[in-house]
Design a protein around this motif. Structure first.
Motif, PDB file in Angstrom:
ATOM      1  N   THR A   1       0.814  -1.585  -0.189  1.00 22.54           N
ATOM      2  CA  THR A   1      -0.432  -0.100  -0.109  1.00 22.54           C
ATOM      3  C   THR A   1       0.695   0.855   0.170  1.00 22.54           C
ATOM      4  O   THR A   1       1.492   1.734   1.066  1.00 22.54           O
ATOM      5  N   TRP A   2       0.424   2.063  -0.963  1.00 28.00           N
ATOM      6  CA  TRP A   2       1.440   3.443  -1.119  1.00 28.00           C
ATOM      7  C   TRP A   2       0.852   4.418  -1.197  1.00 28.00           C
ATOM      8  O   TRP A   2      -0.805   4.406  -1.989  1.00 28.00           O
ATOM      9  N   GLN A   3       1.215   5.886  -0.404  1.00 26.63           N
ATOM     10  CA  GLN A   3       0.407   7.012  -0.688  1.00 26.63           C
ATOM     11  C   GLN A   3       0.979   7.875  -1.458  1.00 26.63           C
ATOM     12  O   GLN A   3       2.467   7.753  -1.347  1.00 26.63           O
TER      13      GLN A   3
ATOM     14  N   HIS B   1      -3.561  13.493  -2.190  1.00 24.84           N
ATOM     15  CA  HIS B   1      -3.038  12.392  -2.578  1.00 24.84           C
ATOM     16  C   HIS B   1      -3.742  10.840  -3.286  1.00 24.84           C
ATOM     17  O   HIS B   1      -5.100  10.954  -2.599  1.00 24.84           O
ATOM     18  N   THR B   2      -3.990  10.249  -3.445  1.00 27.97           N
ATOM     19  CA  THR B   2      -4.220   8.752  -4.089  1.00 27.97           C
ATOM     20  C   THR B   2      -3.709   7.799  -2.800  1.00 27.97           C
ATOM     21  O   THR B   2      -2.882   7.520  -2.424  1.00 27.97           O
ATOM     22  N   THR B   3      -4.187   6.506  -2.403  1.00 26.60           N
ATOM     23  CA  THR B   3      -3.981   5.468  -1.541  1.00 26.60           C
ATOM     24  C   THR B   3      -4.291   4.379  -2.470  1.00 26.60           C
ATOM     25  O   THR B   3      -5.598   3.811  -2.316  1.00 26.60           O
TER      26      THR B   3
ATOM     27  N   THR C   1      -3.580  -0.291  -2.836  1.00 26.74           N
ATOM     28  CA  THR C   1      -3.387  -0.938  -2.463  1.00 26.74           C
ATOM     29  C   THR C   1      -3.337  -2.060  -3.308  1.00 26.74           C
ATOM     30  O   THR C   1      -4.343  -1.887  -4.119  1.00 26.74           O
TER      31      THR C   1
ATOM     32  N   SER D   1      -8.007   1.172  -4.771  1.00 30.59           N
ATOM     33  CA  SER D   1      -7.056   2.666  -4.493  1.00 30.59           C
ATOM     34  C   SER D   1      -8.726   4.012  -4.363  1.00 30.59           C
ATOM     35  O   SER D   1      -9.515   3.748  -4.860  1.00 30.59           O
TER      36      SER D   1
ATOM     37  N   ALA E   1       1.145   5.828  -7.595  1.00 27.49           N
ATOM     38  CA  ALA E   1       0.822   4.827  -6.367  1.00 27.49           C
ATOM     39  C   ALA E   1       0.995   3.308  -7.241  1.00 27.49           C
ATOM     40  O   ALA E   1       1.506   2.349  -6.170  1.00 27.49           O
TER      41      ALA E   1
ATOM     42  N   LEU F   1       2.000   2.804   3.654  1.00 30.27           N
ATOM     43  CA  LEU F   1       1.626   2.695   4.531  1.00 30.27           C
ATOM     44  C   LEU F   1       1.834   1.190   5.440  1.00 30.27           C
ATOM     45  O   LEU F   1       2.084   0.054   4.084  1.00 30.27           O
TER      46      LEU F   1
END
Length: 360
Positions: A21-23, A55-57, A59, A113, A132, A360
């Motif tokens: 998971t990235w933000q 931002h975009t989160t 996974t 997302s 992301a 994250l």
């Protein structure tokens, strides 16, 4: 670095199952990029503030295929709902990067997302979204080939993100990122974004960006279509030259702290971007009447108070109000008393410069 350097090197290591998971943030260009050649190479260099709150989160769940069928397989969920209409763009992105990330064909991928801001409204959602996905892919690559230098992974993430959305190359790091080869920016490249390599004057540290949401709907003309209209644009070559000259000037301004010159250059760049849209064929207008109302109010306020407030625009109707942190209270008061009435449902986003992608 050249494109061959980013081709995945075979490894004997396998990863059966993984989730990352990235933000990743959006960004707002100060010197604009408008016009490109294949594959996603800019006609001029650009520089942007990396944002913090927009931002975009994302996974991505990777599960290694049992039958090892070599094809790209993924499901996509956006803000909790299956979004098949978004899949063609992501599928095209995966096809573009397959040469550099062949391992993606060995996995079934499930992508979840969500954005902290309205999608497709001119706040560079494709930039944060593609960045992301790229960071999730690079996380898997780091497990498969763990012994490469950290800066290689950062450059490759930007390189991959660029192939999904050009401006996404500027959403990996922060707070100032340059994309596009430029003689005055050490290490700059058309292939990936690089952090602005020089010391920035304190006045530009933790710069504020209040984004006034004039229109939260989807843009009438996509950025992809707009970029393509630069191919036969009568003013294209002069524009590319101007942008590169402006980046040279802005580099000096950022280092020396010439804030009045910053205001002039950044506002001129924003209006020039929209001038390219107005003079393309077919022509189009992404600004709304309230966009112009806000711009005029900002000019009046600056003239009356000698504030260092200014605006910039992305490819949309929303207005990014830029100002030093020292003026935050005064500008907040101005926005709430004078500008909110021009925003859709009185909505705006308080943002500031950020550091880039975060796991994250």
């Amino acid at each position: 670095m050249n494109t061959a350097d980013f081709i995945f090197q075979k490894t004997t290591k396998t990863v059966e199952k993984a989730t990352y998971t990235w933000q990743t943030p959006s960004n707002i260009a100060l010197v604009k990029y408008w016009g490109k050649s294949e594959p996603q190479l800019p006609k001029n260099a650009s520089i942007s503030f990396t944002l913090n709150n927009c931002h975009t989160t994302t996974t991505i769940e990777f599960e290694r295929k049992v039958n090892q069928e070599k094809s790209i397989s993924f499901e996509l969920f956006f803000e909790g709902k299956k979004k098949d209409e978004f899949k063609p763009k992501i599928a095209k992105f995966f096809e573009r990067i397959l040469e550099y990330c062949p391992y993606i064909s060995e996995y079934n991928m499930t992508i979840h997302s969500e954005n902290s801001f309205p999608h497709s409204s001119g706040i560079a959602s494709s930039a944060s979204g593609m960045a992301a996905i790229a960071m999730c892919l690079i996380s898997l690559e780091k497990e498969l080939t763990p012994n490469l230098p950290e800066d290689f992974y950062t450059q490759k993430a930007s390189f991959l993100a660029r192939l999904g959305s050009g401006s996404a190359s500027r959403s990996i790091e922060g707070p100032l990122v340059v994309w596009g080869k430029h003689p005055d920016i050490e290490g700059s490249s058309d292939l990936f974004g690089v952090k602005f390599p020089y010391k920035v004057h304190p006045v530009f540290e933790d710069y504020q960006d209040s984004i006034l949401l004039v229109d939260k709907g989807e843009k009438q003309v996509s950025s992809t279509v707009g970029h393509n209209l630069m191919y036969n644009h009568p003013y294209a070559e002069q524009r590319f030259k101007q942008a590169n000259e402006n980046l040279q000037k802005l580099s000096v301004i950022l280092q020396e702290g010439s804030i009045k010159d910053f205001i002039n250059l950044v506002e001129s760049e924003a209006l020039t971007l929209h001038a390219m849209m107005l003079t393309s064929n077919p022509y189009f207008i992404l600004m709304k009447p309230n966009t112009l109302e806000i711009i005029n109010k900002i000019w009046e306020f600056r003239a009356q108070t000698n504030s260092n407030i200014c605006f910039t625009l992305d490819a949309g109707a929303n207005v990014h109000v830029l100002y030093p942190k020292a003026e935050k209270q005064r500008v907040d008061d101005f926005i709430n008393t004078e500008l909110l009435k021009f925003c859709q449902k009185n909505h705006y986003i308080c943002d500031n410069t950020g550091v880039g992608a975060q796991a994250l």
